[in-house]
Design an enzyme around this catalytic site. Structure first.
Site, PDB file in Angstrom:
ATOM      1  N   GLY A 158       0.735  -1.247   0.000  1.00  0.00           N
ATOM      2  CA  GLY A 158       0.000   0.000   0.000  1.00  0.00           C
ATOM      3  C   GLY A 158       0.763   1.293   0.000  1.00  0.00           C
ATOM      4  N   ARG A 212      -7.009   2.550 -15.432  1.00  0.00           N
ATOM      5  CA  ARG A 212      -7.022   3.351 -14.201  1.00  0.00           C
ATOM      6  C   ARG A 212      -7.665   4.733 -14.358  1.00  0.00           C
ATOM      7  NH1 ARG A 212      -3.093   4.870 -11.735  1.00  0.00           N
ATOM      8  NH2 ARG A 212      -3.900   4.492  -9.663  1.00  0.00           N
ATOM      9  N   CYS A 252     -15.368   2.907 -27.874  1.00  0.00           N
ATOM     10  CA  CYS A 252     -16.665   3.570 -27.959  1.00  0.00           C
ATOM     11  C   CYS A 252     -17.321   3.706 -26.596  1.00  0.00           C
ATOM     12  CB  CYS A 252     -17.558   2.817 -28.937  1.00  0.00           C
ATOM     13  SG  CYS A 252     -16.838   2.834 -30.579  1.00  0.00           S
ATOM     14  N   TYR A 254      -0.918  -2.205 -12.121  1.00  0.00           N
ATOM     15  CA  TYR A 254      -2.355  -2.139 -12.422  1.00  0.00           C
ATOM     16  C   TYR A 254      -2.589  -1.547 -13.811  1.00  0.00           C
ATOM     17  CZ  TYR A 254      -2.237  -3.026  -7.455  1.00  0.00           C
ATOM     18  OH  TYR A 254      -1.951  -3.559  -6.229  1.00  0.00           O
TER      19      TYR A 254
HETATM   20  C1  LIG Z   1      -3.561  -5.172  -3.465  1.00  0.00           C
HETATM   21  C2  LIG Z   1      -2.961  -5.752  -2.249  1.00  0.00           C
HETATM   22  C3  LIG Z   1      -1.624  -5.493  -1.941  1.00  0.00           C
HETATM   23  C4  LIG Z   1      -0.761  -4.564  -2.754  1.00  0.00           C
HETATM   24  O1  LIG Z   1      -1.161  -3.232  -2.659  1.00  0.00           O
HETATM   25  P1  LIG Z   1      -0.286  -2.074  -3.336  1.00  0.00           P
HETATM   26  O2  LIG Z   1      -1.066  -0.837  -3.090  1.00  0.00           O
HETATM   27  O3  LIG Z   1      -0.174  -2.407  -4.781  1.00  0.00           O
HETATM   28  O4  LIG Z   1       1.044  -2.070  -2.668  1.00  0.00           O
HETATM   29  C5  LIG Z   1      -1.085  -6.124  -0.838  1.00  0.00           C
HETATM   30  N1  LIG Z   1      -1.823  -6.954  -0.069  1.00  0.00           N
HETATM   31  C6  LIG Z   1      -3.109  -7.232  -0.336  1.00  0.00           C
HETATM   32  C7  LIG Z   1      -3.866  -8.168   0.542  1.00  0.00           C
HETATM   33  C8  LIG Z   1      -3.723  -6.636  -1.430  1.00  0.00           C
HETATM   34  O5  LIG Z   1      -5.013  -6.887  -1.678  1.00  0.00           O
END
Ligand SMILES: *Cc1c(COP(=O)(O)O)cnc(C)c1O
Length: 424
Positions: free
Chosen positions: A248, A321, A351, A379
């Site tokens: 994250g 995205r 489209c 992504y």
């Molecule tokens: C999507 C996800 C991640 C990775 O998240 P990022 O924002 O890409 O770093 C890690 N753990 C879980 C459980 C996820 O669903």
């Protein structure tokens, strides 16, 4: 140019002699050879991002598990497997990819709210490191499947730390109302249940509070709550020797300030100081996002009274995205332009009115110009589709001055493989 990489790493993108390079490769050469649209990734940037995380934990027992869903190309997985990375998968398909790419199963953790019995069986047979279990029902099913196979499944419960949304409104997966994880209030009871089941071996606590976090405060808070839960479990003689603090950490799509890997590691490790617990993280976006660009060519310019449209050959099916989350990707011309700049909407040929790649960008454009959408390594291809019967783009990895095709552009035969017409 500014860097979109985690602190401690260097942007792999640079203009040299007026031409945009990724590592030592002129992106124009890639576009010429493989056509557009085309994803291009930097091996050095992927490796640097992984190593920054790995180094940030120093001597502490730790594991960096790359979140495969961000970009699951076999070459990307293989590069990371060579560095000794672990992997976080969310499907049996991703597990198969990771094994195919040369990783051992005992470096894999399996997350996700909807693991099927077949997927549980597949992962047990492979011998993965841990199942991050997301519900009471999954716990029971895993126990049953493992029992049938005469195995004990290594488990962590993915706990939802319910980090305060008031202070951190951007967190999307760590809240009570979310489909992910087990509510913090139910965790103790569920751990007791797990500890009593013969098909399970309780070893960890997992959490993942959201994506594209640019502030350490919520991560620090979540880690603190996980540490408190670990203490509470110890008091009941349920020993936890692994904590998985999720992925994250964000990247600088615009000019966001992103904490460095060292600061991040220090923040999430702090509540576990003095304990020998192994800390895992599951970064996806921050490992591959800044390492990749999407190359596209301007097909038509359509200036108008209200808006100027630049219609390019990449579309929402290639990079979803912007259409899905109104996400921002910086746009860079492959050749530094001299002409008169105007404000353009970059749109694709699909489209749908929602088919846009970038809003209101000031660029000097001409038909045929080549552009790079920055920070497209995560992504991007992974979320692509064949909508409008558009073959998915080629994927290329550069390594110094070398260029490797890592996924051929799809052909029309690829697209209708498996389809059958009625006999009459
Ligand atoms: C999507 C996800 C991640 C990775 O998240 P990022 O924002 O890409 O770093 C890690 N753990 C879980 C459980 C996820 O669903």
């Amino acid at each position: 140019m500014d860097s979109a990489c985690p602190a401690g790493t260097v942007s792999p993108l640079q203009y040299r002699g007026g031409a945009l390079h990724l590592e030592r490769v002129a992106l124009e050469a890639v576009a010429q050879r493989f056509g557009t649209p085309c994803y291009v990734y930097s091996r050095a940037a992927i490796e640097a991002a992984y190593r920054a995380y790995d180094a940030a934990f120093g001597d502490r027992l730790h594991r960096v598990c790359y979140a495969v869903k961000a970009n699951s190309n076999l070459a990307v997985l293989n590069v990371l497997a060579h560095l000794g990375a672990g992997f976080d998968v969310v499907s049996g398909g991703e597990l198969a990819r990771v094994l195919r790419a040369g990783s051992k199963a005992d470096r894999v953790v399996f997350s996700g709210v909807g693991k099927s019995a077949a997927e549980l069986r597949q992962a047990l047979a492979a011998g993965i490191a841990c199942f991050n279990v997301e519900s009471a029902a999954e716990l029971e099913r895993l126990n049953q499947v493992a029992g049938e196979m005469g195995l004990r499944a290594p488990v962590a419960l993915r706990v939802n730390p319910d980090v305060d949304a008031g202070t951190h409104p951007y967190i999307s997966t760590g809240l009570k109302e979310n489909k992910f994880g087990i509510p913090a209030g139910d965790a103790l009871a569920l751990y007791r249940r797990a500890a009593s089941l013969p098909g399970l071996r309780v070893q960890g606590i997992a959490c993942h509070i959201g994506s594209q976090l640019t502030d350490l405060a919520p991560l620090r808070e979540a880690a603190g709550r996980i540490a408190a839960l670990r203490e509470a479990l110890l008091a009941e003689s349920i020993a936890i020797d692994q904590v998985d603090l999720g992925g994250g950490l964000g990247i600088a799509y615009r000019d966001e300030t992103i904490p460095g890997a060292a600061e991040y590691a220090a923040a999430i490790s702090a509540p576990f100081a003095g304990s020998g617990v192994e800390i895992s993280i599951e970064p996806g976006r921050s490992i591959v996002g800044p390492a990749g660009v999407l190359l596209t060519r301007v097909e038509y310019l359509k200036p108008g009274a209200q808006r100027n449209f630049a219609i390019v050959d990449a579309a929402m099916n290639d990079l979803l995205r912007p259409a899905l989350y109104d996400a921002h990707h910086a746009v860079l011309p492959l050749r530094e332009a001299g002409g008169e700049a105007k404000v353009w909407e970059l749109v694709g040929p699909v489209c749908e009115s929602g088919d846009f790649l970038a809003h209101a960008r000031t660029l000097a454009l001409a038909e045929g110009d080549l552009l790079a959408l920055r920070d497209a390594g995560a992504y991007g291809f992974a979320m692509s589709s064949n909508y409008n019967t558009r073959p998915r783009p080629a994927e290329v990895m550069v390594d110094g001055d070398r260029i490797h095709l890592i996924r051929a552009r799809e052909t029309l035969d690829d697209l209708w493989r498996g389809e059958e017409m009625l006999a009459e």
